[in-house]
Design an enzyme around this catalytic site. Structure first.
Site, PDB file in Angstrom:
ATOM      1  N   ASP A  55       0.347  -1.409  -0.227  1.00  0.00           N
ATOM      2  CA  ASP A  55      -0.096  -0.377   0.072  1.00  0.00           C
ATOM      3  C   ASP A  55       0.745   0.575  -0.237  1.00  0.00           C
ATOM      4  O   ASP A  55       1.460   1.457   0.892  1.00  0.00           O
ATOM      5  CB  ASP A  55      -1.116   0.294   0.877  1.00  0.00           C
ATOM      6  CG  ASP A  55      -2.433   1.456   1.472  1.00  0.00           C
ATOM      7  OD1 ASP A  55      -1.298   2.395   0.303  1.00  0.00           O
ATOM      8  OD2 ASP A  55      -2.004   0.986   2.592  1.00  0.00           O
ATOM      9  N   GLU A 136      28.497  14.793   7.142  1.00  0.00           N
ATOM     10  CA  GLU A 136      28.252  15.265   8.706  1.00  0.00           C
ATOM     11  C   GLU A 136      27.439  14.486   9.351  1.00  0.00           C
ATOM     12  O   GLU A 136      26.219  14.437   9.063  1.00  0.00           O
ATOM     13  CB  GLU A 136      29.140  15.941   9.189  1.00  0.00           C
ATOM     14  CG  GLU A 136      30.589  16.948   7.932  1.00  0.00           C
ATOM     15  CD  GLU A 136      31.151  17.995   7.900  1.00  0.00           C
ATOM     16  OE1 GLU A 136      31.681  17.700   6.639  1.00  0.00           O
ATOM     17  OE2 GLU A 136      30.246  19.413   8.541  1.00  0.00           O
ATOM     18  N   GLU A 223      34.783  15.825  13.225  1.00  0.00           N
ATOM     19  CA  GLU A 223      34.199  17.059  13.252  1.00  0.00           C
ATOM     20  C   GLU A 223      34.233  18.420  13.729  1.00  0.00           C
ATOM     21  O   GLU A 223      35.268  18.478  14.179  1.00  0.00           O
ATOM     22  CB  GLU A 223      32.825  17.255  12.132  1.00  0.00           C
ATOM     23  CG  GLU A 223      33.649  16.703  11.059  1.00  0.00           C
ATOM     24  CD  GLU A 223      34.098  17.954  10.112  1.00  0.00           C
ATOM     25  OE1 GLU A 223      34.449  19.092  10.100  1.00  0.00           O
ATOM     26  OE2 GLU A 223      34.872  17.545   8.832  1.00  0.00           O
ATOM     27  N   GLU A 231      32.632  12.253  10.776  1.00  0.00           N
ATOM     28  CA  GLU A 231      32.252  12.408   9.520  1.00  0.00           C
ATOM     29  C   GLU A 231      33.200  11.135   8.977  1.00  0.00           C
ATOM     30  O   GLU A 231      34.117  11.088   9.839  1.00  0.00           O
ATOM     31  CB  GLU A 231      32.777  14.068   8.603  1.00  0.00           C
ATOM     32  CG  GLU A 231      32.967  13.489   7.386  1.00  0.00           C
ATOM     33  CD  GLU A 231      33.296  14.443   6.615  1.00  0.00           C
ATOM     34  OE1 GLU A 231      34.693  14.431   5.540  1.00  0.00           O
ATOM     35  OE2 GLU A 231      32.946  15.357   7.016  1.00  0.00           O
ATOM     36  N   GLU A 369      34.061  20.394  -6.237  1.00  0.00           N
ATOM     37  CA  GLU A 369      33.545  19.626  -4.992  1.00  0.00           C
ATOM     38  C   GLU A 369      31.919  20.587  -4.708  1.00  0.00           C
ATOM     39  O   GLU A 369      32.456  22.625  -4.464  1.00  0.00           O
ATOM     40  CB  GLU A 369      34.292  20.027  -4.382  1.00  0.00           C
ATOM     41  CG  GLU A 369      33.478  19.732  -2.915  1.00  0.00           C
ATOM     42  CD  GLU A 369      34.082  19.406  -1.337  1.00  0.00           C
ATOM     43  OE1 GLU A 369      33.956  19.061  -0.155  1.00  0.00           O
ATOM     44  OE2 GLU A 369      35.662  20.851  -1.571  1.00  0.00           O
ATOM     45  N   ARG A 371      29.285  22.440  -1.731  1.00  0.00           N
ATOM     46  CA  ARG A 371      29.725  22.771  -0.519  1.00  0.00           C
ATOM     47  C   ARG A 371      29.048  22.654   0.301  1.00  0.00           C
ATOM     48  O   ARG A 371      28.519  22.719   0.889  1.00  0.00           O
ATOM     49  CB  ARG A 371      30.827  23.498  -0.367  1.00  0.00           C
ATOM     50  CG  ARG A 371      32.372  23.197  -0.913  1.00  0.00           C
ATOM     51  CD  ARG A 371      33.407  24.170  -0.535  1.00  0.00           C
ATOM     52  NE  ARG A 371      33.592  24.216   0.979  1.00  0.00           N
ATOM     53  CZ  ARG A 371      33.919  23.238   2.007  1.00  0.00           C
ATOM     54  NH1 ARG A 371      35.498  22.572   1.347  1.00  0.00           N
ATOM     55  NH2 ARG A 371      34.022  23.659   3.285  1.00  0.00           N
TER      56      ARG A 371
END
Length: 481
Positions: A55, A136, A223, A231, A369, A371
């Site tokens: 369902d 993190e 971290e 992390e 990257e 961020r």
């Protein structure tokens, strides 16, 4: 354990490992893993071909009650033995299908990620998009919260919390206490050794448990924030595979913490006045075994990579509705806490939304990257939106402009005002998505229905829910006016 690739290999694994229970996992629209279990004897090759009914009307953001029947179709190469349950259980991640048409369900986040990978190939830009998210999280000892008509509060606590430097701890039978100190100061929690780092053993167990179920972990560490921020980084992987891996990652972390009598949150900003939890996401696009992002342009990047950066920066206000999808996300995206609030790029500047890592000159290591993302996001949707923005930049040759290779906090106000900023709230990000989402519709990756449902759910169930409730700090500011 060797990864099974076919239904038959899964059945062989069930027999070899004497599995008692098979647990079917799938992702709801907003980003939580859901599951149901069956006795192992009920599983056959037809379970993989025909699927199993359930369902879908109670799954957030999915079908209405009058169209509630759905199918889960197990994906053989996602199977792994659960490391926590008492009865031997095999977990299998599933795709979601319509039982009438047999087609993949458009609101299934994993299906959206699969379509994003296919669009990458049909667009001719590459054949594989590699993602490396760095999620993190905080480890807490005690969490309490409530809100009703006449009161609202939250309370979090950690043996590592700097706020506990004066607390009476370790009280013995005679009533004497011993606070052993070694609690990381705010913004000074990056890489301290034990005993300041209280969670080395726990993170190592998390890491080794991940390895035992097939995840490739690169490192683990404390971290920046006080109060147990941590992390654990996984090796990069293709989009759908990494989406699956992040769900396993969260599952392991939460359950190992629970076994230690602790609790984990991936909430972006659970603590005031200290760093929040991000999910910096690395991206590179490969074709025929070559990294298309390596070249002779800025920071060793290719022209294609620079266009990808241009697309991400241009579309960032929209894609943040998926990569930073909670009201709490925007309490992290504020100046002063290493948060990437500037829609610019740089090869080393961590205040820029896009950073180009310079750890290695190898062409294979070249990547961007992004961020901004945080770990409250649905990984399939967040990474799909990021890939679609990068492809939009490449296909339309979007120039990213000049890099921001300066200390943003030393810029004069008139120069700083020229740097675009991330949205200041979830409502602003959703408004941006509503106005600018055509690039997400390419290749039918996201559909109009998905965009509309996402915006409406977030506004009605999250944005308005927070806006309607008095905030505790408002009493401090306004009660005596």
């Amino acid at each position: 354990m060797n990864k099974p690739n076919t239904a038959k290999e899964v059945l062989d694994l069930i027999k070899k490992e004497e599995v008692e229970v098979v647990d079917y996992r799938f992702m709801d629209f907003l980003g939580l893993w859901q599951h149901f279990s069956v006795p192992a004897r009920e599983v056959d090759e037809g379970s993989f071909k025909d699927g199993l009914g359930f369902d879908g009307s109670s799954i957030r953001g999915w079908q209405t009650i009058n169209e509630s029947d759905m199918l889960v179709k197990p994906v053989p190469n996602t199977a792994f033995i659960d490391p926590f349950l008492d009865h031997k259980t095999l977990i299998v991640i599933c795709d979601i299908c319509d039982p009438i048409t047999g087609e993949d369900y458009t609101r299934d986040p994993r299906h959206i990620a699969r379509k994003a990978e296919n669009y990458l190939k049909t667009a001719g830009v590459g054949d594989t998009a590699y993602f490396g998210p760095e999620a993190e999280f905080f480890i807490f000892d005690d969490v309490r919260f409530d809100q009703n008509e006449h009161e609202g509060y939250y309370h979090v606590d950690s043996i590592e919390g700097r706020w506990n430097s004066g607390r009476k701890e370790n009280i013995d039978e005679s009533g004497h206490s011993r606070n052993l100190a070694y609690k990381p100061r705010c913004k000074e929690g990056y890489f301290p050794c034990p005993p300041s780092d209280k969670y080395q053993d726990m993170r190592s167990e998390m890491m080794l448990t991940m390895e035992s179920i097939g995840l490739h972990v690169e490192c683990q560490h404390h971290e920046v924030a006080t109060g147990g921020q941590a992390e654990i980084d996984m090796r990069f992987a293709p989009l759908v595979e990494m989406g699956d891996a992040l769900l396993k990652y969260k599952y392991v972390i939460k359950n190992v913490a629970d076994q230690y009598g602790k609790t984990v949150t991936f909430m972006p900003k659970p603590l005031f006045n200290d760093n929040g939890s991000g999910m910096h996401t690395h991206l590179s696009i490969w074709k025929d075994g070559e990294n298309t992002f390596a070249g002779d342009r800025y920071a060793g990047m290719s022209e294609s990579a620079m266009y990808a950066i241009g697309g991400i920066l241009k579309r960032a206000p929209s894609i943040l509705a998926f990569t930073n999808p909670t009201t709490n996300s925007y309490k992290r995206l504020v100046p002063g806490f290493e948060a990437p609030v500037n829609l610019a790029y740089s090869r080393r500047n961590r205040s820029a939304a896009v950073r180009i890592p310079m750890y290695s000159n190898s062409p294979k290591a070249k990547r961007l990257e992004f961020r901004c993302p945080d770990p409250s996001s649905n990984p399939y949707l967040a990474m799909s939106a990021l890939l679609m923005a990068a492809l939009d930049g490449i296909l339309n040759k979007i120039d990213p402009g000049e890099p921001l290779d300066k200390d943003i906090y030393d810029l004069p106000p008139e120069e700083l005002a020229k740097v675009p900023q991330t949205p200041g709230s979830l409502r602003e990000a959703l408004t941006a998505l509503e106005k600018d989402h055509d690039f997400l519709l390419k290749g039918d990756v996201f559909t109009g229905d998905v965009i509309e449902t996402w915006i409406n759910w977030k506004i009605e169930n999250e944005v308005q829910a927070v806006e309607l409730r008095p905030h505790p700090w408002e009493f401090s500011m306004y009660y005596d006016i």
